[in-house]
Design a protein around this motif. Structure first.
Motif, PDB file in Angstrom:
ATOM      1  N   SER A   1       1.649   7.421  -6.463  1.00  0.00           N
ATOM      2  CA  SER A   1       0.622   8.437  -6.729  1.00  0.00           C
ATOM      3  C   SER A   1       1.105   9.816  -6.296  1.00  0.00           C
ATOM      4  O   SER A   1       0.965  10.794  -7.037  1.00  0.00           O
ATOM      5  CB  SER A   1      -0.669   8.116  -5.970  1.00  0.00           C
ATOM      6  N   LEU A   2       1.677   9.891  -5.111  1.00  0.00           N
ATOM      7  CA  LEU A   2       2.153  11.189  -4.622  1.00  0.00           C
ATOM      8  C   LEU A   2       3.245  11.742  -5.540  1.00  0.00           C
ATOM      9  O   LEU A   2       3.268  12.933  -5.853  1.00  0.00           O
ATOM     10  CB  LEU A   2       2.713  11.049  -3.196  1.00  0.00           C
ATOM     11  N   ALA A   3       4.166  10.849  -5.940  1.00  0.00           N
ATOM     12  CA  ALA A   3       5.268  11.295  -6.808  1.00  0.00           C
ATOM     13  C   ALA A   3       4.711  11.900  -8.091  1.00  0.00           C
ATOM     14  O   ALA A   3       5.172  12.953  -8.559  1.00  0.00           O
ATOM     15  CB  ALA A   3       6.185  10.119  -7.124  1.00  0.00           C
TER      16      ALA A   3
ATOM     17  N   VAL B   1       9.018  12.074  -3.815  1.00  0.00           N
ATOM     18  CA  VAL B   1       8.563  11.058  -2.853  1.00  0.00           C
ATOM     19  C   VAL B   1       9.109   9.696  -3.263  1.00  0.00           C
ATOM     20  O   VAL B   1       8.889   9.248  -4.399  1.00  0.00           O
ATOM     21  CB  VAL B   1       7.014  10.995  -2.817  1.00  0.00           C
ATOM     22  N   ASN B   2       9.820   9.045  -2.364  1.00  0.00           N
ATOM     23  CA  ASN B   2      10.407   7.731  -2.666  1.00  0.00           C
ATOM     24  C   ASN B   2      10.212   6.776  -1.492  1.00  0.00           C
ATOM     25  O   ASN B   2       9.886   7.198  -0.377  1.00  0.00           O
ATOM     26  CB  ASN B   2      11.907   7.891  -2.955  1.00  0.00           C
ATOM     27  N   THR B   3      10.432   5.497  -1.784  1.00  0.00           N
ATOM     28  CA  THR B   3      10.333   4.459  -0.753  1.00  0.00           C
ATOM     29  C   THR B   3      11.685   3.757  -0.634  1.00  0.00           C
ATOM     30  O   THR B   3      12.287   3.420  -1.659  1.00  0.00           O
ATOM     31  CB  THR B   3       9.308   3.376  -1.179  1.00  0.00           C
TER      32      THR B   3
ATOM     33  N   GLY C   1       9.235   8.685  -6.965  1.00  0.00           N
ATOM     34  CA  GLY C   1       8.334   7.547  -7.239  1.00  0.00           C
ATOM     35  C   GLY C   1       9.049   6.205  -7.241  1.00  0.00           C
ATOM     36  O   GLY C   1       8.480   5.203  -7.666  1.00  0.00           O
ATOM     37  N   GLN C   2      10.295   6.186  -6.749  1.00  0.00           N
ATOM     38  CA  GLN C   2      11.085   4.951  -6.818  1.00  0.00           C
ATOM     39  C   GLN C   2      11.028   4.171  -5.512  1.00  0.00           C
ATOM     40  O   GLN C   2      10.803   4.732  -4.448  1.00  0.00           O
ATOM     41  CB  GLN C   2      12.545   5.277  -7.152  1.00  0.00           C
ATOM     42  N   SER C   3      11.251   2.873  -5.652  1.00  0.00           N
ATOM     43  CA  SER C   3      11.348   2.034  -4.457  1.00  0.00           C
ATOM     44  C   SER C   3      12.688   1.314  -4.512  1.00  0.00           C
ATOM     45  O   SER C   3      12.982   0.601  -5.463  1.00  0.00           O
ATOM     46  CB  SER C   3      10.203   1.026  -4.424  1.00  0.00           C
ATOM     47  N   LEU C   4      13.479   1.554  -3.499  1.00  0.00           N
ATOM     48  CA  LEU C   4      14.861   1.087  -3.496  1.00  0.00           C
ATOM     49  C   LEU C   4      15.094   0.214  -2.275  1.00  0.00           C
ATOM     50  O   LEU C   4      14.611   0.529  -1.191  1.00  0.00           O
ATOM     51  CB  LEU C   4      15.747   2.338  -3.404  1.00  0.00           C
TER      52      LEU C   4
ATOM     53  N   GLY D   1       0.822  -1.208   0.000  1.00  0.00           N
ATOM     54  CA  GLY D   1       0.000   0.000   0.000  1.00  0.00           C
ATOM     55  C   GLY D   1       0.854   1.254   0.000  1.00  0.00           C
ATOM     56  O   GLY D   1       0.547   2.238  -0.693  1.00  0.00           O
ATOM     57  N   VAL D   2       1.952   1.229   0.745  1.00  0.00           N
ATOM     58  CA  VAL D   2       2.852   2.393   0.787  1.00  0.00           C
ATOM     59  C   VAL D   2       3.481   2.626  -0.597  1.00  0.00           C
ATOM     60  O   VAL D   2       3.683   3.767  -1.014  1.00  0.00           O
ATOM     61  CB  VAL D   2       3.945   2.220   1.870  1.00  0.00           C
ATOM     62  N   LEU D   3       3.756   1.530  -1.307  1.00  0.00           N
ATOM     63  CA  LEU D   3       4.318   1.672  -2.663  1.00  0.00           C
ATOM     64  C   LEU D   3       3.356   2.417  -3.575  1.00  0.00           C
ATOM     65  O   LEU D   3       3.751   3.318  -4.316  1.00  0.00           O
ATOM     66  CB  LEU D   3       4.544   0.294  -3.283  1.00  0.00           C
TER      67      LEU D   3
END
Ligand SMILES: NC(=O)c1ccc[n+]([C@@H]2O[C@H](COP(=O)([O-])OP(=O)(O)OC[C@H]3O[C@@H](n4cnc5c(N)ncnc54)[C@H](OP(=O)(O)O)[C@@H]3O)[C@@H](O)[C@H]2O)c1
Length: 263
Positions: free
Chosen positions: A171-173, A183-185, A250-253, A164-166
């Protein structure tokens, strides 16, 4: 590289220890003004004092809150703005959800993990965004887990709410990049904190082994051959949250020593 973090105003959730504390310390080293929060006021005070001593930065403040409570989060953001004069950087972090299988979880466990690991990030973001939009600058980093790339066995609550956080991050990014709000994860693999020690102890108990055996077995699966240190995790978060990051959003690392093999 100039990170442009001097005098930046930073709010770090869940930061009395572990990853949050290491992140707050890294910002303090860069000359940022930092507010940390968790439920335990005396642990927070100790942590704030230690960070000040370690970094020589006096601009480290604390405000206790339970991030599952909407009222606490609103007061936290109000207090942060009063102390720092605004918010440039938000680090959404939380305690870990209960470990276990789907059949172990009660309705209350689901509600608690939803409020702790997803809704708290939504609410804090809602509360800081007006300040970021007004100044047309903001950086948000959402701390999750390696479960954002590969589901973890026996961690159904993490597998569900981190995803959900992804979605929230993406969306926020998309909605905010035009206002220089990025905004990133970032997901930890196995970073040596109390949380990981607790999970190792649970696994040891279930398998009738010692926690050190579980740790050794886990380390064998990590190409780097060891658990990461909180400071190693914090460096990545700080870069993404800094003025040096102007185009990553918008990235997830993962910071996982190569643990997760998915492409
Ligand atoms: N370390 C890893 O390798 C790893 C791996 C995967 C995922 N993660 C995730 O990353 C996050 C941070 O992990 P960590 O290892 O730093 O955990 P940790 O060492 O257990 O620290 C958790 C922090 O969260 C705070 N906290 C817990 N519940 C809270 C609440 N309701 N309101 C406010 N603060 C709260 C705790 O302080 P108080 O108890 O004083 O409130 C503490 O400061 C967790 O969500 C964890 O599941 C970590």
């Amino acid at each position: 590289m100039n990170l442009s973090l001097e005098n930046k105003r930073v709010l770090v959730l869940a930061a009395s220890k572990g990853l949050g504390r290491a992140i707050a310390t890294a910002f303090a080293h860069e000359g940022s003004h930092v507010v940390i929060t968790s439920r335990d006021a005396s642990a927070l005070e100790d942590t704030a004092n230690t960070i000040k001593q370690e970094t020589g930065n006096e601009n480290v403040y604390f405000s206790s809150s339970d991030i599952t409570k909407e009222k606490d989060l609103q007061s936290l953001v109000n207090e942060t703005v009063e102390k720092l004069g605004g918010v440039d950087i938000l680090i959404n972090n939380s305690g870990g959800p209960r470990a276990g299988l789907f059949e172990d979880m009660t309705a209350e466990d689901w509600q608690q993990a939803y409020e702790l690991n997803l809704l708290s990030y939504v609410r804090t973001t809602q509360a800081v965004l007006p300040y970021m939009k007004k100044q047309q600058f903001g950086r948000i980093v959402n701390i999750t887990s390696s479960s954002i790339k590969q589901a973890l066995d026996g961690m159904v609550l993490s597998n569900t709410f981190r995803a959900g956080v992804l979605g929230l991050t993406k969306s926020l990014a998309t909605e905010l990049a035009g206002e220089d709000i990025l905004v990133n994860t970032v997901g930890p693999g196995r970073i040596a904190t109390d949380r990981v020690a607790e999970l190792d102890a649970i696994a040891a108990n279930k398998q009738d082994k010692q926690p050190e055996d579980i740790k050794r077995e886990s380390e064998k699966k990590i190409p780097a051959g060891r658990y990461g240190e909180p400071e190693e995790f914090a460096k990545t978060v700080v870069f993404l949250a800094s003025g040096a990051n102007t185009y990553v959003t918008g990235q997830s690392l993962l910071v996982d020593g190569g643990l997760v093999r998915s492409l």
